[in-house]
Write a protein that holds these residues in place. Structure first.
Motif, PDB file in Angstrom:
ATOM      1  N   GLU A  12       0.800  -1.235   0.000  1.00 23.60           N
ATOM      2  CA  GLU A  12       0.000   0.000   0.000  1.00 23.60           C
ATOM      3  C   GLU A  12       0.831   1.282   0.000  1.00 23.60           C
ATOM      4  OE1 GLU A  12      -3.058   0.069  -0.555  1.00 23.60           O
ATOM      5  OE2 GLU A  12      -3.674  -2.004  -0.208  1.00 23.60           O
ATOM      6  N   LYS A  13       2.158   1.140   0.038  1.00 23.47           N
ATOM      7  CA  LYS A  13       3.076   2.299  -0.007  1.00 23.47           C
ATOM      8  C   LYS A  13       2.829   3.247   1.170  1.00 23.47           C
ATOM      9  CE  LYS A  13       4.656   0.499  -3.743  1.00 23.47           C
ATOM     10  NZ  LYS A  13       3.802  -0.675  -3.768  1.00 23.47           N
ATOM     11  N   ILE A  14       2.557   2.661   2.339  1.00 26.30           N
ATOM     12  CA  ILE A  14       2.382   3.409   3.582  1.00 26.30           C
ATOM     13  C   ILE A  14       3.370   2.863   4.598  1.00 26.30           C
ATOM     14  CG2 ILE A  14       0.830   3.883   5.520  1.00 26.30           C
ATOM     15  CD1 ILE A  14      -1.473   3.797   3.563  1.00 26.30           C
ATOM     16  N   LEU A  15       4.099   3.767   5.248  1.00 25.66           N
ATOM     17  CA  LEU A  15       5.091   3.360   6.231  1.00 25.66           C
ATOM     18  C   LEU A  15       4.611   3.707   7.639  1.00 25.66           C
ATOM     19  CD1 LEU A  15       7.911   2.229   6.833  1.00 25.66           C
ATOM     20  CD2 LEU A  15       8.814   4.562   6.598  1.00 25.66           C
ATOM     21  N   VAL A  16       4.380   2.672   8.455  1.00 26.86           N
ATOM     22  CA  VAL A  16       4.076   2.839   9.878  1.00 26.86           C
ATOM     23  C   VAL A  16       5.194   2.126  10.646  1.00 26.86           C
ATOM     24  CG1 VAL A  16       1.592   3.010   9.490  1.00 26.86           C
ATOM     25  CG2 VAL A  16       2.615   0.762   9.943  1.00 26.86           C
ATOM     26  N   THR A  17       5.096   2.116  11.963  1.00 25.05           N
ATOM     27  CA  THR A  17       6.135   1.462  12.770  1.00 25.05           C
ATOM     28  C   THR A  17       5.515   0.344  13.589  1.00 25.05           C
ATOM     29  OG1 THR A  17       7.273   3.593  12.951  1.00 25.05           O
ATOM     30  CG2 THR A  17       8.023   1.831  14.399  1.00 25.05           C
ATOM     31  N   HIS A  18       6.199  -0.785  13.622  1.00 24.21           N
ATOM     32  CA  HIS A  18       5.701  -1.954  14.339  1.00 24.21           C
ATOM     33  C   HIS A  18       5.796  -1.749  15.847  1.00 24.21           C
ATOM     34  CE1 HIS A  18       9.922  -2.238  13.291  1.00 24.21           C
ATOM     35  NE2 HIS A  18      10.137  -3.081  14.278  1.00 24.21           N
ATOM     36  N   GLY A  19       4.879  -2.376  16.576  1.00 29.56           N
ATOM     37  CA  GLY A  19       4.784  -2.166  18.013  1.00 29.56           C
ATOM     38  C   GLY A  19       5.985  -2.638  18.803  1.00 29.56           C
ATOM     39  N   THR A  20       6.613  -3.750  18.388  1.00 27.05           N
ATOM     40  CA  THR A  20       7.788  -4.210  19.126  1.00 27.05           C
ATOM     41  C   THR A  20       8.956  -3.240  18.970  1.00 27.05           C
ATOM     42  OG1 THR A  20       8.503  -5.626  17.282  1.00 27.05           O
ATOM     43  CG2 THR A  20       7.139  -6.647  19.002  1.00 27.05           C
ATOM     44  N   GLY A  21       8.881  -2.356  17.965  1.00 26.24           N
ATOM     45  CA  GLY A  21       9.882  -1.304  17.841  1.00 26.24           C
ATOM     46  C   GLY A  21       9.814  -0.301  18.976  1.00 26.24           C
ATOM     47  N   PHE A  22       8.694  -0.309  19.727  1.00 26.47           N
ATOM     48  CA  PHE A  22       8.536   0.533  20.911  1.00 26.47           C
ATOM     49  C   PHE A  22       8.636  -0.313  22.180  1.00 26.47           C
ATOM     50  CE2 PHE A  22       6.418   2.560  17.377  1.00 26.47           C
ATOM     51  CZ  PHE A  22       6.927   3.840  17.440  1.00 26.47           C
ATOM     52  N   ASN A  23       9.276  -1.482  22.028  1.00 31.26           N
ATOM     53  CA  ASN A  23       9.522  -2.392  23.141  1.00 31.26           C
ATOM     54  C   ASN A  23       8.247  -2.921  23.781  1.00 31.26           C
ATOM     55  OD1 ASN A  23      12.562  -2.397  23.289  1.00 31.26           O
ATOM     56  ND2 ASN A  23      12.147  -0.200  23.392  1.00 31.26           N
ATOM     57  N   TRP A  24       7.178  -2.988  22.965  1.00 35.00           N
ATOM     58  CA  TRP A  24       5.978  -3.692  23.408  1.00 35.00           C
ATOM     59  C   TRP A  24       6.258  -5.183  23.370  1.00 35.00           C
ATOM     60  CZ3 TRP A  24       2.366  -3.066  26.525  1.00 35.00           C
ATOM     61  CH2 TRP A  24       1.203  -3.832  26.508  1.00 35.00           C
ATOM     62  N   PHE A  25       5.535  -5.933  24.188  1.00 32.93           N
ATOM     63  CA  PHE A  25       5.896  -7.327  24.425  1.00 32.93           C
ATOM     64  C   PHE A  25       5.457  -8.272  23.309  1.00 32.93           C
ATOM     65  CE2 PHE A  25       5.155  -5.218  28.552  1.00 32.93           C
ATOM     66  CZ  PHE A  25       6.432  -5.327  29.095  1.00 32.93           C
ATOM     67  N   ASP A  26       4.391  -7.924  22.583  1.00 34.14           N
ATOM     68  CA  ASP A  26       3.811  -8.846  21.612  1.00 34.14           C
ATOM     69  C   ASP A  26       3.735  -8.200  20.228  1.00 34.14           C
ATOM     70  OD1 ASP A  26       3.124 -10.873  23.625  1.00 34.14           O
ATOM     71  OD2 ASP A  26       1.665  -9.382  24.332  1.00 34.14           O
ATOM     72  N   PRO A  27       3.756  -9.011  19.165  1.00 31.08           N
ATOM     73  CA  PRO A  27       3.731  -8.468  17.799  1.00 31.08           C
ATOM     74  C   PRO A  27       2.313  -8.175  17.310  1.00 31.08           C
ATOM     75  CG  PRO A  27       3.982 -10.838  17.705  1.00 31.08           C
ATOM     76  CD  PRO A  27       3.972 -10.480  19.168  1.00 31.08           C
ATOM     77  N   ASP A  28       1.564  -7.382  18.083  1.00 32.65           N
ATOM     78  CA  ASP A  28       0.150  -7.190  17.770  1.00 32.65           C
ATOM     79  C   ASP A  28      -0.264  -5.719  17.728  1.00 32.65           C
ATOM     80  OD1 ASP A  28       0.433  -6.660  20.452  1.00 32.65           O
ATOM     81  OD2 ASP A  28      -1.135  -8.034  21.146  1.00 32.65           O
ATOM     82  N   HIS A  29       0.698  -4.798  17.654  1.00 30.53           N
ATOM     83  CA  HIS A  29       0.393  -3.372  17.585  1.00 30.53           C
ATOM     84  C   HIS A  29       1.233  -2.702  16.504  1.00 30.53           C
ATOM     85  CE1 HIS A  29      -1.329  -4.095  21.577  1.00 30.53           C
ATOM     86  NE2 HIS A  29      -1.893  -2.906  21.531  1.00 30.53           N
ATOM     87  N   PHE A  30       0.799  -1.531  16.102  1.00 27.46           N
ATOM     88  CA  PHE A  30       1.654  -0.660  15.295  1.00 27.46           C
ATOM     89  C   PHE A  30       1.344   0.787  15.657  1.00 27.46           C
ATOM     90  CE2 PHE A  30      -2.151  -1.188  12.653  1.00 27.46           C
ATOM     91  CZ  PHE A  30      -2.385   0.084  12.144  1.00 27.46           C
ATOM     92  N   ARG A  31       2.298   1.669  15.363  1.00 24.04           N
ATOM     93  CA  ARG A  31       2.068   3.092  15.641  1.00 24.04           C
ATOM     94  C   ARG A  31       1.852   3.835  14.334  1.00 24.04           C
ATOM     95  NH1 ARG A  31       6.333   7.655  17.649  1.00 24.04           N
ATOM     96  NH2 ARG A  31       6.832   7.473  15.428  1.00 24.04           N
ATOM     97  N   LEU A  32       0.835   4.690  14.365  1.00 18.25           N
ATOM     98  CA  LEU A  32       0.467   5.516  13.212  1.00 18.25           C
ATOM     99  C   LEU A  32       0.617   6.987  13.617  1.00 18.25           C
ATOM    100  CD1 LEU A  32      -1.203   5.440  10.352  1.00 18.25           C
ATOM    101  CD2 LEU A  32      -3.090   6.133  11.822  1.00 18.25           C
TER     102      LEU A  32
END
Length: 406
Positions: free
Chosen positions: A361-381
């Motif tokens: 989709e040519k959209i760049l967001v950041t994955h949640g574990t990149g913010f030291n969240w414990f599980d791979p189930d979030h992203f930051r927009l």
């Protein structure tokens, strides 16, 4: 065979995924001619947010007198303005000598931790966090210990979890308020809870308050130092980047309050590091007095009808309309941190999820574990694009999620 030149071992556990492999991949796609909407960094300027004109004029007017080094602590007008700012907010004992100006909060966080942390010291850091905190603790030789913020309770920190993770080797407690990436703004009771924990366990408080002026609806920001009094050492970090839309100026500060007599050795070390980098950017320091003392244009952006407010609320509403996506309403800052239901989106590697979304989709967001969240189930927009652009972007995210939904 030539010897391989390798990075320092101190970097082994240091990550900064906001500008990590995901950005490298986005830049590769841009080089191929793709147009990427970058929603990974809270950088207002590319989205049409200009600095107040008075700040620009003051910096320009002082360019000719800004050619030499300044006092390593910062120019007097800037330090005075910061001290007076805190005095008007209940911290009447704050003095010019308590203020250190830096090249943004990021530099000051790194300097403070370099001056404070010994090898193996434990520093309590929130999860999720702004990842510079975790990275800078590791770079200084310390051990970041992450306490949980509770999504089911508006992303408020779990004070019991914090206390359970304190050991004899714990030296400081970090709070980020308003929080990046969740948008939570902590109540007086929560902030007092942090102070009480620090007081009971003789910890230094490090309070990252860079988003303190970006508040929505009835959210109220409480300076941690207000409750820390004269018996808990508190370092308050803030600056101009977000509220005054001058990220590129790199103009921030740290205010030291509390029992400085027991921290004289640490503060001497901080002064040494300030001297070693000579001084902060002098032209940008001239922006501080004008910013803090002048008309607060941020107030127009954070109320209904203002861009920061409308964009944050639009993103929050649209994300919650996607099946299997839930997002706590942000009370402040410039982000949403949505959760993807693992039953519908069984993501194992959230960095790869973000890269796959980027390709599709040519959209760049950041994955949640990149913010030291414990599980791979979030992203930051990032919620900085105008409402129309955000609506289109979240529509594209929804389309991709429909494609991978179980």
């Amino acid at each position: 065979m030539a010897r391989q030149i390798r990075q320092s071992q101190r970097l082994r556990d240091v990550r900064y995924d906001v500008r990590g492999p995901i950005l490298v991949e986005a830049e590769r796609l841009e080089a191929q001619g793709h147009r990427i909407l970058k929603l990974n960094i809270g950088n207002p300027a590319p989205f049409g947010f200009d600095a107040p004109s008075a700040i620009l004029h003051n910096v320009v007017e002082n360019i000719s007198t800004s050619q030499g080094y300044s006092d390593a602590r910062g120019i007097m007008s800037a330090r005075t303005a910061v001290a007076q700012y805190y005095q008007t907010r209940g911290l009447k004992s704050v003095d010019v000598g308590d203020i250190l100006i830096g090249n943004g909060v990021s530099e000051l966080i790194t300097m403070v931790l370099q001056a404070f942390v010994d090898i193996g010291n434990e520093i309590l850091v929130p999860a999720p966090d702004y990842p510079l905190w975790t990275g800078a603790v590791s770079l200084a030789g310390g051990i970041p210990v992450h306490y949980r913020c509770d999504e089911s309770n508006g992303w408020n920190p779990d004070l019991a979890d914090i206390e359970s993770k304190i050991t004899p080797n714990t030296h400081a407690l970090v709070l980020i308020n308003p929080n990046n990436p969740t948008g939570a703004v902590y109540s007086e009771d929560i902030v007092r809870g942090f102070v009480d924990i620090a007081r009971r366990h003789d910890l230094v408080l490090m309070s990252d308050e860079i988003y303190e002026k970006i508040l929505f609806d009835d959210a109220v920001h409480h300076h941690t130092a207000t409750f820390a009094g004269d018996d808990v050492l508190c370092l308050t970090f803030s600056g101009l980047s977000k509220a005054y839309r001058v990220c590129g100026y790199r103009s921030g500060w740290v205010a030291v309050t509390g029992p400085q007599h027991v921290a004289s050795d640490f503060l001497e070390g901080l002064r040494l590091l300030a001297n070693m980098r000579m001084c902060a950017n002098v032209p940008a320091q001239h922006a501080i007095q004008t910013a803090l003392g002048g008309y607060q244009s941020i107030d127009e952006l954070i109320v209904p009808g203002g861009r920061f407010y409308e964009q944050s609320m639009t993103a929050w509403r649209l994300l919650n309309e996607i099946p299997g996506v839930s997002c706590v309403k942000p009370q402040g800052a410039l982000y949403c941190f949505p959760r993807l239901d693992p039953e519908m989106y069984p993501i194992v590697d959230d960095q790869q999820f973000v890269i796959d979304l980027l390709h599709a989709e040519k959209i760049l967001v950041t994955h949640g574990t990149g913010f030291n969240w414990f599980d791979p189930d979030h992203f930051r927009l990032v919620t900085l694009p105008d409402v129309a652009t955000l609506t289109e972007a979240i529509g594209r995210i929804s389309r991709y999620l429909a494609h991978i939904r179980v």
